[in-house]
Motif scaffolding. Structure first.
Motif, PDB file in Angstrom:
ATOM      1  N   SER A 212     -12.575  56.438  20.859  1.00 41.33           N
ATOM      2  CA  SER A 212     -11.139  56.172  20.673  1.00 41.33           C
ATOM      3  C   SER A 212     -10.412  57.331  20.000  1.00 41.33           C
ATOM      4  CB  SER A 212     -10.952  54.898  19.843  1.00 41.33           C
ATOM      5  OG  SER A 212     -11.328  55.119  18.503  1.00 41.33           O
ATOM      6  N   HIS A 213     -11.071  58.468  19.805  1.00 41.49           N
ATOM      7  CA  HIS A 213     -10.446  59.472  18.935  1.00 41.49           C
ATOM      8  C   HIS A 213      -9.254  60.199  19.555  1.00 41.49           C
ATOM      9  CE1 HIS A 213     -12.899  62.797  20.766  1.00 41.49           C
ATOM     10  NE2 HIS A 213     -11.888  63.532  20.364  1.00 41.49           N
ATOM     11  N   HIS A 214      -8.953  59.953  20.813  1.00 40.49           N
ATOM     12  CA  HIS A 214      -7.701  60.504  21.342  1.00 40.49           C
ATOM     13  C   HIS A 214      -6.522  59.561  21.078  1.00 40.49           C
ATOM     14  CE1 HIS A 214      -8.917  64.056  24.136  1.00 40.49           C
ATOM     15  NE2 HIS A 214      -9.466  64.128  22.956  1.00 40.49           N
TER      16      HIS A 214
ATOM     17  N   GLU B 295      -8.591  52.169  22.603  1.00 42.48           N
ATOM     18  CA  GLU B 295      -7.749  52.665  21.522  1.00 42.48           C
ATOM     19  C   GLU B 295      -8.345  52.244  20.183  1.00 42.48           C
ATOM     20  OE1 GLU B 295      -5.008  48.903  22.808  1.00 42.48           O
ATOM     21  OE2 GLU B 295      -4.101  50.892  22.686  1.00 42.48           O
ATOM     22  N   PRO B 296      -7.998  52.951  19.100  1.00 43.81           N
ATOM     23  CA  PRO B 296      -8.625  52.653  17.801  1.00 43.81           C
ATOM     24  C   PRO B 296      -8.358  51.217  17.355  1.00 43.81           C
ATOM     25  CG  PRO B 296      -7.432  54.746  17.709  1.00 43.81           C
ATOM     26  CD  PRO B 296      -7.072  54.097  19.008  1.00 43.81           C
TER      27      PRO B 296
ATOM     28  N   TYR C 170      -8.665  59.673  14.322  1.00 42.14           N
ATOM     29  CA  TYR C 170      -7.718  60.078  15.363  1.00 42.14           C
ATOM     30  C   TYR C 170      -6.604  60.940  14.782  1.00 42.14           C
ATOM     31  CZ  TYR C 170      -3.264  59.382  17.756  1.00 42.14           C
ATOM     32  OH  TYR C 170      -2.020  59.567  18.303  1.00 42.14           O
ATOM     33  N   TYR C 171      -5.999  60.496  13.703  1.00 37.51           N
ATOM     34  CA  TYR C 171      -4.874  61.249  13.147  1.00 37.51           C
ATOM     35  C   TYR C 171      -5.320  62.598  12.571  1.00 37.51           C
ATOM     36  CZ  TYR C 171      -1.333  57.632  13.686  1.00 37.51           C
ATOM     37  OH  TYR C 171      -0.431  56.748  14.213  1.00 37.51           O
ATOM     38  N   LEU C 172      -6.476  62.634  11.949  1.00 39.59           N
ATOM     39  CA  LEU C 172      -6.914  63.908  11.360  1.00 39.59           C
ATOM     40  C   LEU C 172      -7.222  64.926  12.461  1.00 39.59           C
ATOM     41  CD1 LEU C 172      -9.121  62.584   8.432  1.00 39.59           C
ATOM     42  CD2 LEU C 172      -6.710  63.259   8.402  1.00 39.59           C
ATOM     43  N   ASP C 173      -7.753  64.461  13.566  1.00 38.30           N
ATOM     44  CA  ASP C 173      -7.980  65.342  14.719  1.00 38.30           C
ATOM     45  C   ASP C 173      -6.647  65.872  15.249  1.00 38.30           C
ATOM     46  OD1 ASP C 173      -9.207  66.582  16.966  1.00 38.30           O
ATOM     47  OD2 ASP C 173      -8.922  64.777  18.160  1.00 38.30           O
ATOM     48  N   GLU C 174      -5.684  64.971  15.389  1.00 37.72           N
ATOM     49  CA  GLU C 174      -4.342  65.350  15.829  1.00 37.72           C
ATOM     50  C   GLU C 174      -3.733  66.418  14.928  1.00 37.72           C
ATOM     51  OE1 GLU C 174      -3.331  64.392  19.001  1.00 37.72           O
ATOM     52  OE2 GLU C 174      -1.390  64.010  18.026  1.00 37.72           O
ATOM     53  N   ILE C 175      -3.778  66.166  13.624  1.00 44.09           N
ATOM     54  CA  ILE C 175      -3.168  67.101  12.668  1.00 44.09           C
ATOM     55  C   ILE C 175      -3.781  68.482  12.845  1.00 44.09           C
ATOM     56  CG2 ILE C 175      -3.075  67.717  10.220  1.00 44.09           C
ATOM     57  CD1 ILE C 175      -2.773  64.726   9.589  1.00 44.09           C
TER      58      ILE C 175
END
Lengths: 332, 332, 332, 332, 332, 332
Positions: free
Chosen positions: A259-261, A271-272, A281-286
């Motif tokens: 779900s990490h996207h 989804e998460p 997910y958010y830390l990957d995005e950042i």
């Protein structure tokens, strides 16, 4: 003449140094004359070069991706991007064979790679797992890191838009994992080990999705299956091999990876549905978004307050304006 | 009978305690008989209650929002949510007037509020600004905090879906600001003061958007203008009053506030065009989303592995299954 | 040779007249020869020009944005757009210094601007406010018009896609306000003064968002804050200065300005929640969309029944076919 | 007792008057007792009514859609909407048969219809076409109006969300056509006759899409084909019958009709590709959206500054707050 | 020299054969020298050609769309696409006039068309209707086929992305109709005749939407009305002429045609509301999507495992890798 | 009294027969009286039932999911759906224990299941694989079918919207595989074995995603991982066990499974990049969509030309109107 980094080249300057050939294309001008369109790189970036017909007659090559070349020429701006108009070019190999002196030739300068020391990143990442995970997650994570050490050390972070270079995956993973560790102090209610393990393993499948860290390309499996499920399978297999004793804990870790996207439309098949998955997910995005912005700001020409349009971010970026007096020494 | 927290009530249990009336509606059954539909709360949550006609005859009230009431009754599950079928109800005020003893009555138990000590949160937030900002941003941020101390201490974080209670805005801001501080150690290239000031001020406009922290409602200005521009104007005005000396730094701070919803479709009139704005956007997202998930997990009935559907997150959440032995003492 | 308007130039004709230089770029051909890529304009439009190496040797310039230049050359069609292949070029300034006669030189012909008389537009707009508003809205609107007269007279209507020229904002505002006045006769139930005041003020923030009406560019504040909130603040400040006596009326006017893009995804931080705001949104839409279509139809080559693809409208437009006999004299 | 208009009924008042039955449903309470759920209307609106079992025994009916009924009862608020708890009900027909006196019975009061005089609307619309169109468009438009006069006079404007009543289509068409006429003074470059003809004919297909103006329902052809293509075909057929002499003019008129929903996702098979089609699209939008808002504002309970959520507009509406002194007599 | 099919040309080979001119453009190089940009085709495809100035002097033409030309030259790759650098070119007409021998000239080789025998496709399609439909649908379908035989035999299937050639509509219709017949064996509950008639007639309007099968272009009616409603009207008119006796059956057939794009946003004014309409929608989708993929795979250069990006499908396609031994003889 | 199938029950009829209890909920009326809300099913469908307090006193149960029950009562329509008002209910088990005669009790009638003979479906599916696949795909497919025979025979096709019953997965797979076989005769260029194997295996992961075919529920793994990746892993594992000799063929088969939802937003981590994957996606869509429509049409009340709104299809469906004379005997 000292090596001028590609990222710091200006227009209308003389160039006399070495590069790594990253792409070669033979083309014809509208008059029907052949010329070479090259992409030349060093550790700081890549730019276009042109070898027009007159020069080509004297410097016939051949040239191939991966060659080290000595180049003389002059930069100019073409449609808003720098390129080198080459007046001399030959390969280091041929020059050496002819006994030429190669002053200033240093292969280490020429490879695009993470600006960090990869061994240090690895050590920090490994220590994080060793120091803050307990069995059985510790065993699972260290097992995967050990098994894939070499690939993780070299794999790029993405094909194009962030960390597209040697060590990029490692740099990204290290950054996300360290951020996760920091974030856990703010959110003590979360399962810290799950978050940390998820942060370390979330992009593991990239070592199968992307090939050639020097010029990242998707593999057929990368195209047809994708790194998300490839990484999930690696975790699942390692857990099976280690006879991971806690099925639910494993299920939650697998869920973080799948779900990490963050949403179906971004390629996650689910989804998460846990807070731990949401945070990873958010830390990957950042990390990927800030890196994209970094790269775009770095490659922007110095004129103007804004960069050009970024095709993934779908916006221009602000480069910052005048600085308060006390910051006059430095810069953003 | 000791106070049972709303968040911990089970179905089919006897209730005999005090509540705060948060909503009152007079309705009629399909047989034409009047009954009361109440929403009763304590500091841990809110639930529905029904006073049927037979009881209403003995306990005629009246009852109004804000009344403390003593209630006897029994919980039941109606369409997947708990409600109390009331067998006795009267206001604390009338009971006191009649000389009744109010064993266990404690108003502090009845107000929905941040579980944290608000003064402590305030001190931590204030210290963060004092200790890590320098002039002129320090002056701007402390000026705004000083000026709006009382409103920030009481305002809710949102109307409904996260931190919808007394002190909610403060709790949210404190959390985002502390997270920002942690994140800056991972991203040293960013302008740390801008990130920190942006994190502290991003939701300031909520003190004008929302009224009544006990039962948050949008004000007309909240509906017609929104907290994003209201907060931006407060920052701009304070800067004008303080004769803030660095227009570009101020512009970037204003940009963080206007863009902190991350995208036009989420209500920001501009999208983040600096790395600092991008980071504040994500940290705000993380805090509100994790809080939504927390609240949804807490209010879910214990049966089953998954919660009900969350209307904003548009998904069910996993409540977690069996735990590994070493975690048996605690958590989640 | 009489001035031929840019908007009426055909391909393969001789050009011998004056232009205003709007952009200059030095480039290199694929053979490595320098040439100039210019954008030359007059009051009717802008087109590309090329000064090849041979000509450049004789006409070395330099040339800068804002120069008046005399040009000889020939038009040709390149990838569906007209450009001039220059055979002679020099600045009016140097020609005058050398005592040349400048037959037909008329700066008024060379500036891209609204085709209307700006003073007349202003008078009509002002009269509309004076004649149909009453205090306190009248005072507020006239106060803002008076204060920003010069900027409104010159500001462009948008950067690129509609009214991108001197007086464009005024022309657009005048059109929307007059349309609003007409529409009010159809919808008498609306608050006419609110609609009219909203129509006049809706785009006021553009005077801060865009710079250089001759070649509109977004300012940093335009990029990072946007005209919607900038205009809102101007209204709010003027109201404060005038001690506007009716907070609710002001709130509704502010709402019209903030919501005039009609939806969050188009950049309004709130969507229209009153009929007055809804109407102003649509009237703004109509004027900008019809102007986009006008401009696209005007700049389309005469061949074919349809224009090329319009990137904002995402469609081709129909240019109309044969006309009924009785219309042969005029129109469209 | 004088007739109280449905639109002006308050809660908790006695009702003693006549209604038109618009819907009848027999239901059973949870105790298994039968009751009637009716929808009763007059010319100003519609509301729910309940005839509980005890009353039903005395007033057994039967009742059918279209009956005039005498009703006694009391209003109450149920889930935010008014309903009547009926204590007596019978049909006018049976009451007359039994010789009862029907004081105050006036069928004209009971039919939901446009508040305007339909003949007057028709005359104005017809005059607009007669006075401002010339042949051949005049002949085409008048031909269609003449042919479908009766249907246009009675058809509703939509099934549910705007003008859902007798004469609704006429009222909407009249409004859009008059607005078009006003707008043309602002946009003289457009083909005025095309705009006017398009405005008059755009929704003509509704006379085939919707049946029963008193309680609009979609016909099978309305569901399976839709009013857009049905109206287009009517125009095309009439033109064929009249041997319309200008194919391109006709094509543009047809295009206005087919594209008047403005975008594919709103049901137009083509999007507006002429300025005339674009304008008619927006004028249709304005009229239907403002009418939706009118209806929602009118039906909103008086409490609070905002209406409830509107399902099509997807927002709440502002009802307006305090008024400036000089408007105290009237307003909105 | 034997004709080399355009679809099989490689780069850097000599060309000496005939083509059909499909487009001609006169351009100027950056040095100001004129050259010709041609598009030359044969039955297998189309490619670019360049006639530089030097050659143009010897081969001045003129050349027009539709000319057969003899060409000598050499292929090269320019920006990933093949083009011919022409060293000789003249029209067959002029060569014949000068008595030249035209060895290998065969017009049949030069027209882009369906690879199938169009008469055979027609026969199969016609037989399907004759053999599996009964009156009245049989009469309706055969009536339309008979009436439009010539247009159906020649019309293209689409302007660009699938079947854009002579006989393309017929090939597509034949394929969808045969597939429908196969599918009906799996879904016996559907009305087989409706499905079959719908499959045969769904794209009939294309004969009015598109002109010039050799180089398909949308007609004004195609742009402004679209093939969906044009085809619907043809069916409706034919039914009226034949006095089709079953209104509901006709309504369902009309619905299939109007809804065959499957969703409003794809241009159907109504979405499929019957199973028959749903099936025809999907079968149309399958045929056009598979054809797009075929065409993209065929035109892809042989290097690499993946094609370039397809603009409508918004993806790259996999060309397939190594084959299992037993398949070595054939296919895919 | 003979068993009346749930799917054929009308309103206001007496019921006296057996059902399977599929859900039980204890509720309280607004008067505070307990009652039972049951869902009762047979092989044709499911409907609601109510056991009011008076009946409950005589028939106290208890009742649990999975019980066979004898029921007397009467149907009624409640908010457009049928329900049974129960006047007597007891379990078959207790009735048997008390020696009651169970006339007409037949468990086979009571289980919701595919209307087909499951063994026959299995045989047909198996034969398709055996007869039309060759090694190594044959071995892979048969290996998976053999290994999971029991689960495939019982698993439902989906949780709710299509084939939600015993044997549903098998029925769906059988239908898609047979359709694939038919389609391959239309598209001979595709790799037939890949299409067939993909059609058979595409939904295999459902046996891990869904539990309890009688009342399908998602498992935790179904929620957190999803059937797409679960099925992919099963294929991959089987291939590893069989030492599948052709990596590229396997990769393409895996791709079909991962991409069979057709787009990222529908849950596939990759979109179809081969024609074989595209076809399987569409055939899966067709079967599930037609089944949804079938089920919705079957459960629709007979009144009116259209069904109620379908929440997944987001539309109402047409039930068909009058039939042509020659079809009066049969159809649809």
């Amino acid at each position: 003449m000292a090596h001028q980094l590609v990222s710091q080249l200006k227009k209308d300057v003389q160039v006399h140094q070495f590069f790594l050939v990253r792409q070669v294309e033979e083309r014809t001008t509208k008059d029907g004359k052949p010329f070479l369109a090259l992409r030349l790189g060093d550790k700081s970036g890549v730019l276009e070069a042109r070898v027009w017909n007159e020069v080509l007659k004297k410097c016939p090559g051949p040239f191939a991706t991966g060659d080290y070349v000595a180049v003389q020429g002059r930069t100019e701006s073409y449609q808003g991007e720098l390129q080198i108009i080459v007046s001399f070019i030959d390969t280091v190999e041929r020059l050496q064979a002819r006994g030429r002196k190669l002053e200033g030739f240093d292969p280490a300068l020429l490879h695009l790679a993470t600006p960090h020391d990869r061994e240090e990143l690895w050590q920090e990442l490994y220590s994080l797992a060793q120091g803050h995970l307990t069995p059985p997650l510790q065993g699972l994570v260290l097992g995967l890191l050990d098994k894939h050490r070499e690939e993780i050390l070299s794999a790029p972070g993405a094909q194009l838009y962030h960390h597209p270079y040697l060590g990029g995956l490692l740099e990204h993973t290290w950054s996300v994992a360290r951020h996760a560790f920091q974030s856990l102090s703010i959110y003590p209610g979360l399962n810290a080990e799950l978050v940390l393990a998820g942060a370390i393993l979330h992009d593991l499948g990239k070592i199968k999705e992307l090939a050639q860290p020097q010029a990242p390309e998707r593999t057929p499996a990368g195209h047809l299956l994708g790194h998300i499920v490839l990484g999930w399978e690696m975790v699942r297999e390692e857990a099976r091999n280690q006879e991971f004793p806690h099925p639910d804990l494993l299920l939650q870790l697998e869920h973080i990876i799948l779900s990490h996207h963050g949403a179906l439309e971004f390629g996650s098949p689910v989804e998460p549905k846990t807070r731990e998955a949401m945070l990873v997910y958010y830390l990957d995005e950042i990390d990927s978004k800030l890196k994209m912005m970094d790269q775009h700001l770095e490659s922007a020409p110095p004129e103007g307050d804004f960069t050009g349009y970024h095709r993934v971010l779908k916006r221009v970026l602000y480069k910052g304006g005048e600085r308060p007096p006390e910051e006059s020494g430095g810069q953003d």
